[in-house]
Write an enzyme that holds these catalytic residues in place. Structure first.
Site, PDB file in Angstrom:
ATOM      1  N   LYS A  80       0.862  -1.193   0.000  1.00 34.94           N
ATOM      2  CA  LYS A  80       0.000   0.000   0.000  1.00 34.94           C
ATOM      3  C   LYS A  80       0.893   1.235   0.000  1.00 34.94           C
ATOM      4  CE  LYS A  80      -4.343   1.082   2.333  1.00 34.94           C
ATOM      5  NZ  LYS A  80      -5.064   0.829   3.586  1.00 34.94           N
TER       6      LYS A  80
HETATM    7  O1  G3P Z   1      -9.657   2.129   4.621  1.00 34.84           O
HETATM    8  C1  G3P Z   1      -9.240   3.362   5.109  1.00 34.84           C
HETATM    9  C2  G3P Z   1      -9.767   3.544   6.466  1.00 34.84           C
HETATM   10  O2  G3P Z   1      -9.084   2.756   7.407  1.00 34.84           O
HETATM   11  C3  G3P Z   1      -9.910   4.937   6.894  1.00 34.84           C
HETATM   12  O3  G3P Z   1     -11.111   4.972   7.526  1.00 34.84           O
HETATM   13  O4  G3P Z   1     -12.850   5.832   8.974  1.00 34.84           O
HETATM   14  O5  G3P Z   1     -10.450   6.495   9.357  1.00 34.84           O
HETATM   15  O6  G3P Z   1     -11.713   7.375   7.408  1.00 34.84           O
HETATM   16  P1  G3P Z   1     -11.551   6.254   8.371  1.00 34.84           P
END
Ligand code: G3P
Length: 218
Positions: A83
């Protein structure tokens, strides 16, 4: 549509695998930090447990260092996907990894132009963050629609991996738009099963049969 779990918690991954709903896993530095675990060993342990692709993110931001960390991640297991952040150095590394046959997941995508660049660089996956766009009063799902259309127009192989999923409606919308993958927090995966009428209906079926005083066999 493939479901990846967006987590570094082994218990969640084990449960998701038992349910038969986990096609892969995505991690990031925040998720591994939250799990309170060491970095590379965690990616390795997840990759051992999960048959499908497991994204492990580089912590580097400079080209040479991204390459070096990406190689170390890719060596952990055949199913590790490297990634990489959506920056000039990141996409330069994506193109280099592609030449070596190393699959990449380009993360932190917030625009259609960024997604186009990632596909041109040869990313295996693009990760648009829908929830974080919603957070700033933009429509995350509009970005998914744009990317799906653009990738179809030019027949790019890059898969659209919907990330920063916050609730079941994101999953429905992603599926309606034909996104290839959604990476889902465990809590949202649980929510996908839930409907109050299912619970109420099951309670009633069981209660009605219990009133007869009979068993499964009689
Ligand atoms: O897949 C990306 C994720 O882990 C970010 O999620 O909820 O922190 O925006 P969030």
């Amino acid at each position: 549509m493939e479901f990846f779990l967006d987590t570094a918690e082994m218990k969640e991954i084990e449960t998701g695998l038992e349910w038969g709903m986990v096609d892969g896993v995505t991690t990031n530095p925040s998720l591994i930090a939250k799990a309170g675990k060491p970095y590379l060993p965690t990616v390795q342990a997840i990759a051992k447990l999960v048959p499908g692709p497991v994204s492990g993110e580089v912590l580097a931001t400079e080209y040479e260092e991204i390459l070096s960390q990406g190689h170390r991640l890719a060596k952990l297991a055949d199913n590790v996907v490297v990634k990489v952040p959506l920056t000039p150095d990141g996409l330069r590394a994506v193109a280099a990894f592609k030449k070596e046959g190393i699959r990449t997941n380009v993360t932190l995508c917030f625009s259609a132009t960024q997604a186009l660049l990632a596909a041109k660089a040869g990313a295996a996956y693009i990760s648009p963050f829908v929830g974080r766009l919603d957070d700033v009063a933009e429509e995350g799902m509009e970005l998914i629609e744009q990317i799906v259309t653009i990738y179809q127009n030019y027949e790019f192989d890059t898969k659209v991996l919907v990330a920063s999923v916050r609730h079941p409606v994101h999953i429905v919308q992603a599926a309606m738009l034909g996104a290839d993958v959604a990476t889902i927090p465990f809590k949202v995966l649980e929510q996908l099963y839930k409907h109050p009428l299912t619970d109420a209906g099951l309670d009633r079926f069981l209660a009605d049969w219990k009133k007869t005083g009979k068993t499964f066999d009689s």
